[in-house]
Motif scaffolding. Sequence first.
Motif, PDB file in Angstrom:
ATOM      1  N   ARG A 607       0.849  -1.180   0.000  1.00 30.92           N
ATOM      2  CA  ARG A 607       0.000   0.000   0.000  1.00 30.92           C
ATOM      3  C   ARG A 607       0.891   1.239   0.000  1.00 30.92           C
ATOM      4  NH1 ARG A 607      -4.282  -0.316   4.798  1.00 30.92           N
ATOM      5  NH2 ARG A 607      -5.009   1.586   3.760  1.00 30.92           N
ATOM      6  N   ASP A 608       0.348   2.335  -0.521  1.00 28.08           N
ATOM      7  CA  ASP A 608       1.088   3.594  -0.475  1.00 28.08           C
ATOM      8  C   ASP A 608       0.695   4.344   0.793  1.00 28.08           C
ATOM      9  OD1 ASP A 608       2.491   5.867  -0.891  1.00 28.08           O
ATOM     10  OD2 ASP A 608       1.261   6.625  -2.536  1.00 28.08           O
ATOM     11  N   GLU A 609       1.538   4.247   1.788  1.00 29.84           N
ATOM     12  CA  GLU A 609       1.300   4.926   3.060  1.00 29.84           C
ATOM     13  C   GLU A 609       2.328   6.043   3.264  1.00 29.84           C
ATOM     14  OE1 GLU A 609      -1.287   4.192   4.667  1.00 29.84           O
ATOM     15  OE2 GLU A 609      -1.734   2.044   4.613  1.00 29.84           O
ATOM     16  N   SER A 610       2.917   6.538   2.184  1.00 34.46           N
ATOM     17  CA  SER A 610       3.992   7.521   2.313  1.00 34.46           C
ATOM     18  C   SER A 610       3.510   8.827   2.931  1.00 34.46           C
ATOM     19  CB  SER A 610       4.648   7.780   0.958  1.00 34.46           C
ATOM     20  OG  SER A 610       3.692   8.148  -0.020  1.00 34.46           O
ATOM     21  N   LYS A 611       2.308   9.278   2.561  1.00 31.84           N
ATOM     22  CA  LYS A 611       1.776  10.505   3.165  1.00 31.84           C
ATOM     23  C   LYS A 611       1.573  10.331   4.661  1.00 31.84           C
ATOM     24  CE  LYS A 611      -0.718  13.137  -0.359  1.00 31.84           C
ATOM     25  NZ  LYS A 611      -2.046  13.684  -0.740  1.00 31.84           N
ATOM     26  N   GLN A 612       1.066   9.160   5.036  1.00 29.61           N
ATOM     27  CA  GLN A 612       0.823   8.911   6.449  1.00 29.61           C
ATOM     28  C   GLN A 612       2.134   8.916   7.236  1.00 29.61           C
ATOM     29  OE1 GLN A 612      -0.675   7.541   3.904  1.00 29.61           O
ATOM     30  NE2 GLN A 612      -2.746   6.832   4.359  1.00 29.61           N
ATOM     31  N   VAL A 613       3.156   8.257   6.693  1.00 31.00           N
ATOM     32  CA  VAL A 613       4.435   8.196   7.401  1.00 31.00           C
ATOM     33  C   VAL A 613       5.055   9.584   7.500  1.00 31.00           C
ATOM     34  CG1 VAL A 613       6.771   7.248   7.350  1.00 31.00           C
ATOM     35  CG2 VAL A 613       4.826   5.794   6.734  1.00 31.00           C
ATOM     36  N   TRP A 614       5.008  10.338   6.416  1.00 28.87           N
ATOM     37  CA  TRP A 614       5.573  11.695   6.433  1.00 28.87           C
ATOM     38  C   TRP A 614       4.846  12.566   7.461  1.00 28.87           C
ATOM     39  CZ3 TRP A 614       9.670  14.320   4.363  1.00 28.87           C
ATOM     40  CH2 TRP A 614       9.623  15.714   4.434  1.00 28.87           C
ATOM     41  N   GLN A 615       3.521  12.502   7.469  1.00 37.26           N
ATOM     42  CA  GLN A 615       2.751  13.313   8.410  1.00 37.26           C
ATOM     43  C   GLN A 615       3.110  12.960   9.849  1.00 37.26           C
ATOM     44  OE1 GLN A 615       0.013  12.153  10.561  1.00 37.26           O
ATOM     45  NE2 GLN A 615      -0.072  14.214  11.445  1.00 37.26           N
ATOM     46  N   LEU A 616       3.224  11.676  10.139  1.00 34.71           N
ATOM     47  CA  LEU A 616       3.533  11.270  11.510  1.00 34.71           C
ATOM     48  C   LEU A 616       4.949  11.678  11.910  1.00 34.71           C
ATOM     49  CD1 LEU A 616       1.820   7.767  11.533  1.00 34.71           C
ATOM     50  CD2 LEU A 616       1.030   9.847  12.707  1.00 34.71           C
ATOM     51  N   LEU A 617       5.879  11.624  10.968  1.00 34.23           N
ATOM     52  CA  LEU A 617       7.229  12.120  11.248  1.00 34.23           C
ATOM     53  C   LEU A 617       7.200  13.610  11.566  1.00 34.23           C
ATOM     54  CD1 LEU A 617       9.749  10.517   8.706  1.00 34.23           C
ATOM     55  CD2 LEU A 617       9.959  10.565  11.199  1.00 34.23           C
ATOM     56  N   CYS A 618       6.445  14.378  10.774  1.00 34.50           N
ATOM     57  CA  CYS A 618       6.342  15.820  11.006  1.00 34.50           C
ATOM     58  C   CYS A 618       5.676  16.103  12.349  1.00 34.50           C
ATOM     59  CB  CYS A 618       5.546  16.480   9.887  1.00 34.50           C
ATOM     60  SG  CYS A 618       6.391  16.495   8.286  1.00 34.50           S
ATOM     61  N   LEU A 619       4.627  15.344  12.669  1.00 33.35           N
ATOM     62  CA  LEU A 619       3.941  15.541  13.946  1.00 33.35           C
ATOM     63  C   LEU A 619       4.862  15.224  15.112  1.00 33.35           C
ATOM     64  CD1 LEU A 619       1.261  16.219  15.347  1.00 33.35           C
ATOM     65  CD2 LEU A 619       0.670  13.784  15.214  1.00 33.35           C
ATOM     66  N   GLU A 620       5.643  14.164  14.995  1.00 35.74           N
ATOM     67  CA  GLU A 620       6.619  13.817  16.039  1.00 35.74           C
ATOM     68  C   GLU A 620       7.626  14.945  16.223  1.00 35.74           C
ATOM     69  OE1 GLU A 620       8.830  11.847  18.903  1.00 35.74           O
ATOM     70  OE2 GLU A 620       6.994  11.013  18.030  1.00 35.74           O
ATOM     71  N   GLN A 621       8.149  15.456  15.121  1.00 35.69           N
ATOM     72  CA  GLN A 621       9.132  16.526  15.200  1.00 35.69           C
ATOM     73  C   GLN A 621       8.508  17.795  15.787  1.00 35.69           C
ATOM     74  OE1 GLN A 621      12.534  16.295  14.255  1.00 35.69           O
ATOM     75  NE2 GLN A 621      12.590  18.229  15.378  1.00 35.69           N
ATOM     76  N   TRP A 622       7.281  18.105  15.360  1.00 38.56           N
ATOM     77  CA  TRP A 622       6.607  19.304  15.872  1.00 38.56           C
ATOM     78  C   TRP A 622       6.364  19.173  17.383  1.00 38.56           C
ATOM     79  CZ3 TRP A 622       2.038  20.071  18.464  1.00 38.56           C
ATOM     80  CH2 TRP A 622       1.638  21.410  18.611  1.00 38.56           C
ATOM     81  N   TYR A 623       5.928  18.020  17.815  1.00 40.73           N
ATOM     82  CA  TYR A 623       5.631  17.818  19.236  1.00 40.73           C
ATOM     83  C   TYR A 623       6.896  17.971  20.068  1.00 40.73           C
ATOM     84  CZ  TYR A 623       3.557  15.683  23.400  1.00 40.73           C
ATOM     85  OH  TYR A 623       3.090  15.449  24.669  1.00 40.73           O
ATOM     86  N   ARG A 624       7.991  17.394  19.596  1.00 39.64           N
ATOM     87  CA  ARG A 624       9.253  17.524  20.324  1.00 39.64           C
ATOM     88  C   ARG A 624       9.672  18.994  20.423  1.00 39.64           C
ATOM     89  NH1 ARG A 624      13.449  12.616  18.872  1.00 39.64           N
ATOM     90  NH2 ARG A 624      11.948  10.891  18.991  1.00 39.64           N
ATOM     91  N   SER A 625       9.523  19.732  19.323  1.00 36.34           N
ATOM     92  CA  SER A 625       9.926  21.141  19.313  1.00 36.34           C
ATOM     93  C   SER A 625       9.062  21.967  20.258  1.00 36.34           C
ATOM     94  CB  SER A 625       9.831  21.702  17.891  1.00 36.34           C
ATOM     95  OG  SER A 625      10.718  21.024  17.027  1.00 36.34           O
ATOM     96  N   ALA A 626       7.736  21.689  20.246  1.00 37.03           N
ATOM     97  CA  ALA A 626       6.843  22.423  21.141  1.00 37.03           C
ATOM     98  C   ALA A 626       7.195  22.159  22.601  1.00 37.03           C
ATOM     99  CB  ALA A 626       5.392  22.029  20.854  1.00 37.03           C
ATOM    100  N   ARG A 627       7.456  20.903  22.919  1.00 38.04           N
ATOM    101  CA  ARG A 627       7.803  20.560  24.296  1.00 38.04           C
ATOM    102  C   ARG A 627       9.135  21.209  24.694  1.00 38.04           C
ATOM    103  NH1 ARG A 627       6.196  19.677  27.855  1.00 38.04           N
ATOM    104  NH2 ARG A 627       6.674  17.624  28.721  1.00 38.04           N
ATOM    105  N   ALA A 628      10.093  21.243  23.755  1.00 38.47           N
ATOM    106  CA  ALA A 628      11.394  21.854  24.044  1.00 38.47           C
ATOM    107  C   ALA A 628      11.259  23.356  24.287  1.00 38.47           C
ATOM    108  CB  ALA A 628      12.362  21.593  22.888  1.00 38.47           C
ATOM    109  N   ALA A 629      10.216  23.979  23.686  1.00 38.88           N
ATOM    110  CA  ALA A 629       9.981  25.410  23.875  1.00 38.88           C
ATOM    111  C   ALA A 629       9.200  25.698  25.152  1.00 38.88           C
ATOM    112  CB  ALA A 629       9.237  25.969  22.663  1.00 38.88           C
ATOM    113  N   GLY A 630       8.911  24.661  25.920  1.00 39.75           N
ATOM    114  CA  GLY A 630       8.233  24.850  27.193  1.00 39.75           C
ATOM    115  C   GLY A 630       6.750  24.613  27.174  1.00 39.75           C
ATOM    116  N   VAL A 631       6.178  24.294  26.006  1.00 40.33           N
ATOM    117  CA  VAL A 631       4.739  24.054  25.906  1.00 40.33           C
ATOM    118  C   VAL A 631       4.407  22.749  26.619  1.00 40.33           C
ATOM    119  CG1 VAL A 631       2.806  23.690  24.316  1.00 40.33           C
ATOM    120  CG2 VAL A 631       4.627  25.313  23.736  1.00 40.33           C
ATOM    121  N   GLY A 632       3.344  22.754  27.394  1.00 35.96           N
ATOM    122  CA  GLY A 632       2.967  21.582  28.162  1.00 35.96           C
ATOM    123  C   GLY A 632       2.491  20.440  27.282  1.00 35.96           C
ATOM    124  N   ALA A 633       2.579  19.219  27.783  1.00 36.29           N
ATOM    125  CA  ALA A 633       2.194  18.032  27.026  1.00 36.29           C
ATOM    126  C   ALA A 633       0.689  18.012  26.782  1.00 36.29           C
ATOM    127  CB  ALA A 633       2.623  16.771  27.776  1.00 36.29           C
TER     128      ALA A 633
END
Length: 634
Positions: A607-633
């Motif tokens: 199956r072509d799940e490339s969009k899903q994998v890319w989105q989840l990678l971006c979400l993971e990176q965004w979440y880490r960055s937000a937490r590093a900036a002090g934003v609560g979980a």
Amino acid sequence: MAGAYQQPDGKVVVSTMVDRIDHRGPDACGIVELVDPDTSVVLGHRRLSIIDLTTAADQPFVKDGLTLSYNGEIYNFRELRADLERLGVRFSTRSDTEVVLEAWRAWGTAALRRFRGMFAFAIHSAATGSLTLVRDPLGIKPLYVMPRGAGVVFASELKAIVSAVGRELRVDPAAMVASTLYYWLPQEYNAVEGVHKLAPGSWRTYHRDGSVTEGRYWDAAEEAARAAAGPRADLREVLEASVEAHLVSDAPVASFLSGGLDSSIVTALARRANADIEAYTIAFRAQDQRLEAMPDDARYARMMAAHLGIRLHEIEISPNVVDLLPRVVDILDEPIGDPAAINTLLMCDAARQAGVKVLLSGMGADELFGGYRKHHATLITARYRRLPHALRTGVVAPTVRALPVAVGHRGIRTVRWAQRFLTFAELPEEEAFRRSYTLYDRDELTDLLDPALAGHVGDVIDHHRAVYEDTTLTDQVDRMCLADTRMFMVGLNLTYTDRASMAASTEVRVPFVDPVVFAAAFALPGSEKIRGRVQKAALKDAARAWLPDAVIDRPKASFGVPLRAWVTNDLRELVDDTLLDGELVGSGFLRRGPLERLIADQRSGRRDESKQVWQLLCLEQWYRSARAAGVGAA
């Protein structure tokens, strides 16, 4: 721009925010503090000088009791200036900024429908002590707002607010669910709790007594219904006028030219008004194109440039995507998983290095004129359902689902499309349209996420239904186009275009995303947008006056990247180390088992799940960055 109203630490907050968005305006920086016994206002601005390049037009702009911080351009400012001069107004600059300020003084909120452009601004009145925030009709320019204490903090980018007060914020789990479904955020969802986006076509005034008044001066659903009930416009005249208006600039202007219909129309009309205009296009590595089964857009861009007799700058996209991913996630500000932003960023980087500050884009034509594959595919589901049920469920569906989406190192585009079609072919209109462009159905998304988030999944899906059905339009094509302008265009396309272009200190203008063009589009019946198998039919009819048939009649090509190649090859290690062992899995937001199956299906070519994998990678990176900036979980 950035600002704070009735904030005891306003100057510190605004200084921090202005520093964080220096890329939006490297030409000048200003902060104005206005304090009296009852009011505290701090307005900041980063300037990208495009109209009136002198320092007299720097901002915040202060004149006779009004102070303005303004992001964008008003293309008809000269006409408005003439109207104001007839009223006795005297001007000290040649800028559109001063016109905005004086138009507000003369006409108040009635000025907003007179503006033709893209804008978000804050204006303070010394006489009343009030502060008003405004956003353009279709949401081209962003404005993030955070009610705080007795007042408000606001900025052009979310990251500015996070940098100043991140420890007061927390991640909104509903937004993370929405991002996972859509791969972008609808206007009504907030990446962090407490910070929202001012609605397109709206204004809001904060008063020193703590009260707030607000209103809508332009509503897409109302305007579409009014246009559908009115006379047809001359589409050629409307487009010619819009592109000409969007060329107003004292800085160099160029054009994106993908070789598709929309960018070719904009470039051709710009060439008629400006013989010296140049264009920028992208090309990909041959091996990436094969795996993605991508058309060779650059060939059509060269054809169009030769037809117009303009210079074409070609930029090969072969980035180190592992290194680029964190930068793109930071630039996009919200959890957005569309790699097309990379194209915009790299083209704008190249243009800026060549001294170009302003670029024209064909964005918006697909939304307004029925140009996406999902529009045609959703229409033909009724025809598919006329096949015998036993044939559909016993033969067609099992056969298509069993086919691989790639063999060896070559993708099979028709299989991808067929498998995608089957995910919504049996559904009713609104549900089929949603499923045609989102990443999961309800059960798939619920299975992937923490079971405790099932309520958010239902709410996100209900929100789509509410927006889609909030119209009196009787034509299905028009309903899909209106939903796209209210959700997909503002939530994704305009958002990534603004962030990626401004990250390169350039401005992208979008002549199709214009109230006059909007009205002309909805004055057309759906049958003029999709005529049989021909999409954007009315636009193609108009374009024959300007473009060669080979460009008009070429197959549809998306503004994409070789995502399957990147996910399968370049990002393999990052998927294993950062996503599978990341914070989203560790926190329980993502369930490891379903995630592993999704990745395995992608790697096997089942199956072509490339969009899903890319989105989840971006979400993971965004979440880490937000937490590093002090934003609560979440």
